[in-house]
Each structure stands twice: as C-alpha cells, then as structure tokens.
Design a protein around this motif. Structure first.
Motif, PDB file in Angstrom:
ATOM      1  N   UNK A  41       0.784  -1.358   0.112  1.00 31.64           N
ATOM      2  CA  UNK A  41       0.109   0.149   0.097  1.00 31.64           C
ATOM      3  C   UNK A  41       0.888   1.173  -0.119  1.00 31.64           C
ATOM      4  N   UNK A  42       2.014   1.360   0.837  1.00 31.61           N
ATOM      5  CA  UNK A  42       2.891   2.398   0.754  1.00 31.61           C
ATOM      6  C   UNK A  42       3.550   2.782  -0.684  1.00 31.61           C
ATOM      7  N   UNK A  43       3.886   1.543  -1.189  1.00 32.27           N
ATOM      8  CA  UNK A  43       4.314   1.722  -2.393  1.00 32.27           C
ATOM      9  C   UNK A  43       3.488   2.016  -3.551  1.00 32.27           C
ATOM     10  N   UNK A  44       2.212   1.850  -3.489  1.00 34.52           N
ATOM     11  CA  UNK A  44       1.280   2.492  -4.344  1.00 34.52           C
ATOM     12  C   UNK A  44       1.309   3.788  -4.026  1.00 34.52           C
ATOM     13  N   UNK A  45       1.246   4.342  -2.844  1.00 40.09           N
ATOM     14  CA  UNK A  45       1.267   5.470  -2.741  1.00 40.09           C
ATOM     15  C   UNK A  45       2.626   6.493  -2.848  1.00 40.09           C
ATOM     16  N   UNK A  46       3.796   5.673  -2.895  1.00 45.09           N
ATOM     17  CA  UNK A  46       5.030   6.235  -3.178  1.00 45.09           C
ATOM     18  C   UNK A  46       5.728   6.819  -2.200  1.00 45.09           C
ATOM     19  N   UNK A  47       5.480   6.326  -0.987  1.00 41.56           N
ATOM     20  CA  UNK A  47       6.108   7.117   0.085  1.00 41.56           C
ATOM     21  C   UNK A  47       6.820   5.987   0.955  1.00 41.56           C
ATOM     22  N   UNK A  48       7.058   4.786   0.595  1.00 39.39           N
ATOM     23  CA  UNK A  48       7.713   3.682   1.420  1.00 39.39           C
ATOM     24  C   UNK A  48       9.098   4.025   1.782  1.00 39.39           C
ATOM     25  N   UNK A  49       9.649   4.782   1.029  1.00 38.73           N
ATOM     26  CA  UNK A  49      11.427   5.057   1.316  1.00 38.73           C
ATOM     27  C   UNK A  49      11.443   6.534   1.678  1.00 38.73           C
ATOM     28  N   UNK A  50      10.381   7.307   2.040  1.00 37.88           N
ATOM     29  CA  UNK A  50      10.397   8.765   2.611  1.00 37.88           C
ATOM     30  C   UNK A  50      11.166   8.633   4.067  1.00 37.88           C
ATOM     31  N   UNK A  51      11.826   9.493   4.331  1.00 40.15           N
ATOM     32  CA  UNK A  51      12.325   9.680   5.806  1.00 40.15           C
ATOM     33  C   UNK A  51      11.707  10.533   6.508  1.00 40.15           C
ATOM     34  N   UNK A  52      11.466  10.482   7.792  1.00 38.28           N
ATOM     35  CA  UNK A  52      10.639  11.419   8.599  1.00 38.28           C
ATOM     36  C   UNK A  52      11.033  12.944   8.337  1.00 38.28           C
ATOM     37  N   UNK A  53      12.395  13.271   8.109  1.00 36.79           N
ATOM     38  CA  UNK A  53      12.876  14.754   7.837  1.00 36.79           C
ATOM     39  C   UNK A  53      12.271  15.230   6.686  1.00 36.79           C
TER      40      UNK A  53
END
Length: 344
Positions: free
Chosen positions: A204-216
């Motif tokens: 689900x995160x991959x579909x949204x595109x945010x699976x590798x985003x950092x908190x910063x």
C-alpha cells in the motif's frame, strides 16, 4: 475539551440552526470520534462529525468545519432518500459505518432510528460485508477510470491520489473498522498487524509512493504545506465542497495532526492527507490568487515528485499499478473477512 462537551456543542448547533432547514429529518454523529468515551479529552487534531438528514434533493453546500461553543464540529448534509432503505445503507461502505451504532442525536419522526436499528442488526453479516467490499472496489475503479489528462496538475494529482488511498478502505471494511479519512493508513497498518499480514502494508505504501521517505523529508514537506495552507486559507473565496477544510479553524487537524503523526513515528501515515491538502490548497489558489498559486507551486511539485509523480505518464503508470493490484487486495480482504470473529 471533553468529548461530551464537544458533542453537546454539536447538538446545540443542530437544534438551533440545522433543524430550521427545509426538509429537516434529524441528525447523527459520524466519523472516528463516535468510538471515544464521553469523559475522554477530545484530541486537538479531531473534530466532531455530524450528518444532518434533509428530505430534499437540492442539498445546500455543506457548512463543513466550524467552531461552535468552543468546539470544532464538521457538519455535512445527506438526503433522506439515501438513508430511507436499510439495504442501500448496508451496501454503502461510507453510510453503513456511520449507522452501525446508535449515534442519533435528533430524530423527530423516528424514521432515522428505525433504519439505524435495521442496519445495526445486519451490519456484521458476511453477505453485507462482502457487498460493502465490492462497493469499495467499485469506488476505486470508478476513480481510476475518470482521470482526465487535460485537468490542471493539482486536479490530476487528486484524481490519482484518492482512488489510491481508497485501497486502505477495502481492508478496513473487511475488518469492520471505520473507513477513516485522515488516518486511514495508520488504521490499516494496525488491521494488517492484527491479522498477521503486516508485510502487505508495504504494498500500500508503494502504491502511494512513500515507502522510502524519511521522517525528515516528510516534515520538510509539512513545513512547506503549512505556508501554502495559510496562504490559501487567507484568500479563499470560491466555494468548494472542501472549503471548510482549508481554514484557520481546520489548521490544527491538518498541520498539527500531521506533525503529531510524524513525531510519533508514523511519518508515512501522514503523507496521504498532506498530499490531498496540498492539492486542495492549490485548487483554491488557482481560482482565487493565481499569483500565489505560481509562487507556491514548486513546493507542491516537490512533494508530488517525492511520491514519484512528475508527469501525466507517471499518473497513468501509477493508476495502472493500483488497478493491477486490486485482485490481490481483494484476496487479502477476503482472508481478513473470513478470519474476523465479529462477522456472522
């Protein structure tokens, strides 16, 4: 403010104002706060959702979010024909969840409570849960099929984002959980963990595109969103169905609520509603302050780019990825449904 006091404020607004609307049939609480105990403190990033039922076809523009008696409440209108049949409500995943329990705050005719009782009686039956799951899938497919390549960029992003985000609702519906809006990804993560399917959350995160985003990185985007939000809320004059979400009163929900998620370790769970709000702010700016729209566009593009959305071709590819994932998602939902002890 305690939950009971916020609810009392909502009741006062309904009885003093909404009840004067033509065709008024009653009202009920909805949304994620219906599960909160009355004596609990209402979270700063939450509002009290109220559905006002009107027996008319020409519904007024919803009042939306507003502060009343010190409480942040959100008022929406719904037509009685949508609710008059319990079967229709049980099939609709949005409507059924709101009437699963008796949250009715006013029912002058008694008709609303009669429908609610019928919905409550059948809500957890397997056949109706499956129908609601199909309703979710139809919503996703309809959204993906209506993307217009000639639309402005902020509308294009929205038209990809919302069907993508509805994938979470399929699993929440199968688990008999409220298909919440802002915290949908966090709620879905908890469901998948509970059913020992935590690995599926990464899809689900991959579909949204945010699976590798950092908190910063997410917090950087939030800071940019805050500036865009303030600019849009200051100039907004064209009415949109979401207008009350982009106001000073609603700011704590989007900005403070997102920051709370990020700092609690759920930065990726904040991304969906941040992106949705970014796009809505730009729809306002494009209509009411084109010069500000141009000024704040780079930060909006930066966040979309971090999600892998830079062009129409990206949106096409990502929409197809969601569509291709639906058969597997249906299987996950069915497994949850069959394992759910609450489903009869």
């Amino acid at each position: 403010m305690k939950v009971k006091d916020a609810r009392a404020a909502a009741v006062h607004w309904v009885t003093s104002r909404a009840s004067q609307e033509a065709g008024y049939m009653g009202a009920y609480f909805s949304g994620s706060t219906i599960e909160l105990p009355e004596e609990e403190e209402l979270p700063a990033a939450s509002d009290i959702d109220v559905m006002v039922v009107l027996d008319r076809k020409d519904l007024p523009l919803k009042p939306g979010k507003r502060i009343h008696c010190g409480a942040l409440i959100e008022i929406s209108y719904i037509s009685w024909p949508q609710l008059s049949s319990a079967k229709n409500v049980l099939t609709s995943y949005h409507l059924a969840s709101g009437l699963r329990t008796d949250t009715i705050l006013d029912d002058p005719t008694g008709d609303l409570r009669a429908v609610q009782r019928e919905v409550s009686r059948h809500f957890a039956e397997r056949a109706w849960v499956r129908r609601r799951c199909e309703n979710v899938l139809q919503s996703i497919e309809m959204g993906l099929g209506s993307i217009n390549p000639s639309a402005p960029w902020h509308d294009l992003v929205t038209s990809w984002l919302f069907p993508t985000g509805i994938t979470t609702h399929l699993l929440l519906v199968a688990a008999l959980r409220n298909p919440t809006v802002r915290k949908r990804y966090l709620a879905t993560k908890q469901v998948l963990q509970a059913y020992r399917r935590a690995d599926d959350y990464q899809h689900l995160l991959k579909l949204l595109g945010c699976e590798n985003l950092s908190p910063q990185r997410v917090e950087l985007h939030l800071n940019e969103l805050a500036g865009t939000f303030d600019a849009a809320s200051a100039v907004a004059s064209t009415p949109f169905f979401f207008s009350s979400d982009i106001t000073a009163a609603a700011r704590p929900i989007v900005i403070d609520g997102s920051r709370e998620l990020i700092r609690s370790g759920y930065h990726r769970e904040a991304v969906f509603w941040m992106m949705a709000t970014f796009a809505r702010c730009h729809k306002i700016l494009a209509a009411d302050a084109p010069e500000l729209h141009a000024l704040y566009t780079p930060s909006f593009h930066d966040m979309a780019a971090d999600l892998g959305i830079r062009s129409w071709e990206d949106i096409q590819q990502r929409a197809k990825a969601v569509s291709d994932f639906l058969p597997y998602l249906r299987e996950v939902a069915e497994d949850i449904l069959l394992a759910n002890p609450e489903i009869e």
